[in-house]
Every structure is written in structure tokens, then in C-alpha cells.
Design an enzyme around this catalytic site. Structure first.
Site, PDB file in Angstrom:
ATOM      1  N   GLU A   1       0.810  -1.164  -0.110  1.00 27.39           N
ATOM      2  CA  GLU A   1      -0.043   0.016   0.191  1.00 27.39           C
ATOM      3  C   GLU A   1       0.912   1.349   0.030  1.00 27.39           C
ATOM      4  O   GLU A   1       0.763   2.045   0.885  1.00 27.39           O
ATOM      5  CB  GLU A   1      -0.948   0.096   1.095  1.00 27.39           C
ATOM      6  CG  GLU A   1      -2.041  -1.294   0.998  1.00 27.39           C
ATOM      7  CD  GLU A   1      -3.182  -1.172   1.726  1.00 27.39           C
ATOM      8  OE1 GLU A   1      -3.436  -0.264   2.678  1.00 27.39           O
ATOM      9  OE2 GLU A   1      -4.233  -1.968   1.637  1.00 27.39           O
TER      10      GLU A   1
ATOM     11  N   GLU B   1      -4.822  -8.690  -0.922  1.00 31.81           N
ATOM     12  CA  GLU B   1      -5.824  -8.440   0.480  1.00 31.81           C
ATOM     13  C   GLU B   1      -7.361  -8.194  -0.089  1.00 31.81           C
ATOM     14  O   GLU B   1      -7.562  -7.406  -0.734  1.00 31.81           O
ATOM     15  CB  GLU B   1      -5.467  -7.297   0.856  1.00 31.81           C
ATOM     16  CG  GLU B   1      -4.289  -7.287   1.875  1.00 31.81           C
ATOM     17  CD  GLU B   1      -3.901  -6.209   2.591  1.00 31.81           C
ATOM     18  OE1 GLU B   1      -4.770  -5.452   3.085  1.00 31.81           O
ATOM     19  OE2 GLU B   1      -2.496  -6.016   2.942  1.00 31.81           O
TER      20      GLU B   1
HETATM   21  O1  AHR Z   1      -5.381  -6.235   6.509  1.00 28.19           O
HETATM   22  C1  AHR Z   1      -5.344  -4.996   7.232  1.00 28.19           C
HETATM   23  C2  AHR Z   1      -4.820  -3.802   6.623  1.00 28.19           C
HETATM   24  O2  AHR Z   1      -5.414  -3.556   5.595  1.00 28.19           O
HETATM   25  C3  AHR Z   1      -3.511  -4.073   6.090  1.00 28.19           C
HETATM   26  O3  AHR Z   1      -2.222  -3.947   7.053  1.00 28.19           O
HETATM   27  C4  AHR Z   1      -3.234  -3.025   4.905  1.00 28.19           C
HETATM   28  O4  AHR Z   1      -2.446  -3.297   4.004  1.00 28.19           O
HETATM   29  C5  AHR Z   1      -4.710  -2.924   4.489  1.00 28.19           C
HETATM   30  O5  AHR Z   1      -5.019  -1.481   4.503  1.00 28.19           O
END
Ligand code: AHR
Length: 513
Positions: A194, A317
Site C-alpha cells: 500500500e 488483500e
Molecule cells: O489487512 C489489514 C490492513 O489492511 C493491512 O495491513 C493493510 O495493507 C490494509 O490497509
């Protein structure tokens, strides 16, 4: 009198018939159908809340049975799930993590503040050796998300050497001193996480340059170690991010581009994981189904710059995100897991399967005690969530060949808005068995599907279903097996047509031979 009764019966039958929609499904196999990479079924374990500490890792001295400090019940459950890869140590944590703090004698390791997740003290007792040895025990491939945001090219490069080099260079000798002579096999490397947010609030143009620099020093001229380098990808519908990365990073330096997208009611008003109404359920399904459009649009940009389809879209994710359970640390992201989550898992995995041409890897967030977890723990107790069961039912698709599916879904209607009620994907495994995964997200209506399985040559069919009485149902530590997959028999195979009735909010996997 008899006539009146017969009339009423016909009316009732018509009414029931109308309640159940019928959907015709056909399959269109061709020689170019892609393989569904097993890595689509990957997982994610961050140093966040109780995922690692008091989740996976209880320490060697714990009274909970463990292997090198990792709970044996979790190891067994994940082996049964056949997890193909595990991403670690973050997430946002990754860009604060200095790997040297987590190697060497545990008593000498420095502590740090886990600034993104509750500000708790991280004692580094679970480090690279613990993680990579765990992956070996699990028979899963590690995916190391390494620090770019607060690290240096040198620190990053030394990490790749520490992990993957044969002894004889300074970093691999250091590894041997720390108890591991043989290198580990680590193919997947995330180059930051991110980077548009917690990884450094960068613009894509800036990150693309930084990425080029890091990716260059990770490898030699030819990438002879065969590293699979994954660029930190877009947030949801930020198509500009993908465009710039694909445009500015030479193909010789990149194997994957990531994408993150979560499902929720409203980002600022996430609501409870267990106490939700139909409107909140409907909104969650809306965001989950959005994944299809996201994948299609990001993939279309990738097609433009990579028509040879050599770079993977890695959705590293995804999952449902709600408010934390009452009384728990808001920074720990601990939530329960209901039939709503089973729906998210079922439809998302169908989307990934159906776009297996470009989506080659994905990671559900997160494995234990965080967000849409497959496992929850409480002291020595452990439970498997409905999401776990969906992933287990679906693991038949791993490394199977996609069978494209064609159908018009009936609608799931709520207060004048509609969503497609049914989602399906299909594949043929290496033994020639065919599997169909079907989801009906409609909260009230059963849906009947008629699958034209003539071309698939079905002679016999068996099935498994995950369903429950209420959308909010979930497994608890007192009742851990309330929701488990059951044998499913509500189908008929006749003259090449397989007719299946899908109950409201259910997931069905059928096997045909
Ligand atoms: O999964 C939780 C968080 O969500 C992670 O650390 C981040 O990459 C995303 O914003």
C-alpha cells in the site's frame, strides 16, 4: 368441491414455482481455457492484533500443544485447507519491519512499537526463521512482503540474500550462524505494501521509480533465482495507479501487480460482524460483487501494456471488514464470521476462478483472529469459521483447468435495487473430475438452476453444501460446529441436464464424473 380444491392446489403450485427462479447454465470448454492457479487460494498473516501472537504463535513454553511455538491445531487445520501460500509480515506492518530485529537469539532481539496496529510493543519473538520454518511445516509457499517504506535498498537486498543464498556470502553465513544452513525457497516477494497509503503516501510515478530501483537490486542480470516480484498495487478502483505502474515499470523487472479491495457496509460505518440487517447484508454483497468489475478493469489496463499476459494480477488483500467485537482493542481488527462471510468467500473465489487468465494469486485477509479469518482462537480453544469451510470446499479448483460458464443470473432484489443472485465457477482437475461451485446470495429465495452437463459427460454427481438458518449464524467457542458442510442431494441428473435447487444464502460444490 373436489374441483375447487384442485384449483387451489394448482394456484399454490404456481405460486411456489414463481418463488423459485429457474436459470439455464451452459459450459463452453476450449483448448485455451486457463489453469486456475492454486495461489488464488492464498492466505495472509500480519503482525496485527492476535493473528501472530496469541493466534498462530503461543511460544514453545505454552501449555497449548505446539510445534516450535505454533499451535498444532492451527497447523492441522491449515494443512487440511491446503493453503498454497502465506503472506507475511504485513500489511502496513511490513513497511515498518526491519528483518534483522527478528533473527538471532530471541532474548537479544530489540522491541519496537507496532504503530499501525494498536501501538503495542512488538518483541520480535516471531521472526523470519519462525515464519519460513512454519511454511515448511505447512507445506505452503512463503510470500514475503518486504519493507520499502522505511527501509533501504541495502536492507532489502541483504534480506533476499539472507533467505535465498547458499552459504558462502556474508548474509547466508549469518543465517547459518542463526541455526539454518540451507536456504529457504522463497519465490514470492512483495516490494512494499500500500505505497499509496501506509507504505509512504507515494504518488504512483514516484513509487514506480522506487520499485524499479528495489527490483533491480533484488536480482542479478537474469533473475536467475526466479524471484516473483510483486509491485504494491492499487487501492480498489484507483485505475491510474495500475496504469502508471504498467507503463513505467519495464517488464523485465516485474512479475505481479497487486490490488487490494475489502467488502463492507460503508467504509466509515462498518457495522457489527454479527448484528446486521438485510440492508447491511445487501450493501456488503454489493461491495463484494464489485470485485468482478475491479478485476476486469485493472486487467484491461494490464492487457494494454502486457498483451502477452506475462504479469499476474495479485489480489493480495480481500475479505469482509466490520467493526471489532465489543470490548476488544479497536486496533486489533478482531471480528466474528457469519454466513455473510461465507457468501463473500464463495462469490469472490468464483470471480477469481473465472478470471484465472489474469488473476494468478490472491490472499484472504487474514488467517487467524483478524478480519475475515478462517480460524478464531480463545485461549486453548479454536474454531473454524464458515469462511474456512468455503475455502476447503473450493480447494478442488486449485490447479484445475477453468471451464467457462454462461448464464443469466436471476436477481436478488432489495428495496428496489438488484444484484445477481447466483454466482458459478467450474473446473476440471488433473484426474478428469469436474467441479462446480455455486452460490445463491439471495437472503430469502431458493433458486433453481438447470446445468447443461451433456458436454461434461456427467454419469454421477455428488455434492456438499454450506447453509444455515440465519444469515447472522456463526460458530462460537461453545458451539464450534454449528455451521459445517453437509452432504447435498437436492439435485436431479436426467438426460444431460442437472437440476439443482440452491437454498437461500448457500454455497454448494458439486463433483461430477
Ligand atoms: O489487512 C489489514 C490492513 O489492511 C493491512 O495491513 C493493510 O495493507 C490494509 O490497509
Amino acid at each position: 368441491m373436489l374441483r375447487v380444491k384442485a384449483g387451489i392446489l394448482v394456484l399454490v403450485l404456481c405460486f411456489v414455482q414463481n418463488m423459485i427462479s429457474q436459470t439455464k447454465v451452459s459450459f463452453e470448454q476450449s483448448d485455451s481455457d486457463p489453469l486456475i492457479s492454486k495461489h488464488i487460494y492464498g492466505h495472509f498473516a500480519e503482525h496485527l492484533g492476535r493473528c501472530i501472537y496469541d493466534g498462530f504463535y503461543v511460544g514453545e513454553d505454552s501449555s497449548i500443544p505446539n510445534t516450535n511455538g505454533v499451535r498444532n491445531d492451527i497447523i492441522e487445520a491449515l494443512k487440511a485447507l491446503k493453503i498454497p501460500n502465506l503472506r507475511w509480515p504485513g500489511g502496513c506492518f511490513a513497511d515498518t519491519y526491519h528483518w534483522k530485529d527478528g533473527v538471532g537469539p530471541k532474548e537479544d532481539r530489540p522491541t519496537m512499537v507496532n504503530k499501525w496496529w494498536g501501538g503495542v510493543v512488538e518483541d520480535n519473538s516471531f521472526g523470519t526463521h519462525d515464519f519460513l520454518n512454519l511454511c515448511e511445516v505447512l507445506g505452503t509457499e512463503p510470500y514475503l512482503a518486504a519493507n520499502v517504506g522505511s527501509s533501504t535498498v541495502q536492507e532489502f537486498t541483504e534480506y533476499t540474500q539472507y533467505v535465498t543464498r547458499e552459504v558462502g556470502v556474508p548474509m547466508s553465513d549469518y543465517r547459518a550462524e542463526n541455526g539454518r544452513k540451507e536456504p529457504w525457497k522463497v519465490t514470492f516477494w512483495g516490494v512494499g505494501n500500500e505505497m499509496w497509503g501506509c507504505g509512504g503516501n507515494m504518488r504512483p510515478e514516484h513509487y514506480a521509480d522506487i520499485y524499479r530501483q528495489y527490483a533491480t537490486f533484488m536480482t542479478d542480470w537474469t533473475n536467475s533465482d526466479g524471484m516473483f516480484r510483486i509491485a504494491s498495487g492499487a487501492n480498489v478502483a484507483d485505475y491510474h495507479w495500475t496504469e502508471v505502474l504498467m507503463r513505467d515499470i519495464p517488464k523485465s523487472l516485474i512479475e505481479g501487480v497487486a490490488l487490494h479491495s475489502y467488502s463492507f457496509v460503508e467504509w466509515d460505518e462498518k457495522g457489527s460482524s454479527t448484528k446486521f440487517d438485510e440492508s447491511q447484508y445487501f450493501s456488503t454483497m454489493q461491495t463484494a460483487l464489485k470485485m468482478e468489475e475491479l478485476v476486469d478493469k485493472h486487467a484491461a489496463i494490464m492487457d494494454k501494456y502486457d498483451p502477452e499476459n506475462e504479469i499476474a494480477l495479485v489480489v493480495d488483500e480481500w475479505g469482509g471488514w466490520y467493526e471489532v467485537e465489543e470490548g476488544t482493542n479497536p486496533g486489533f481488527l478482531y471480528q466474528q464470521n457469519t454466513m455473510r462471510d461465507a457468501m463473500i468467500a464463495g462469490i469472490t473465489l468464483n470471480i477469481f476462478n473465472n478470471r484465472a487468465d489474469r488473476v494468478k494469486m490472491a490472499n484472504l485477509a487474514q488467517t487467524v483472529n483478524v478480519l475475515q479469518a478462517v480460524i478464531l482462537t480463545d485461549g486453548d480453544k479454536m474454531l473454524l469459521t464458515p469462511t474456512y469451510h468455503v475455502l476447503k470446499m473450493y480447494n478442488v479448483h486449485q490447479n484445475a483447468t477453468l471451464i467457462p460458464v454462461k448464464f443469466e443470473s436471476p436477481s436478488y432484489e432489495f428495496k428496489g435495487e438488484t444484484l445477481p443472485a447466483i454466482s458459478i465457477s467450474a473446473s476440471k482437475d488433473q484426474q478428469g473430475k469436474k467441479h462446480l461451485s455455486l452460490v445463491n446470495i439471495d437472503s430469502k429465495k431458493s433458486n433453481e438452476v438447470e446445468l447443461d452437463v451433456e458436454a461434461l459427460g456427467f454419469k454421477k454427481v455428488s455434492g456438499t453444501i454450506l447453509k444455515s438458518g440465519k444469515l447472522q449464524d456463526h460458530n462460537t467457542f461453545d458451539s464450534p460446529n454449528q455451521i459445517t458442510p453437509q452432504e447435498f442431494g437436492d439435485f436431479k441428473l436426467k438426460k444431460g441436464k442437472l437440476t439443482v435447487t440452491l437454498p437461500p444464502f448457500s454455497v454448494v460444490v458439486l463433483e461430477g464424473e
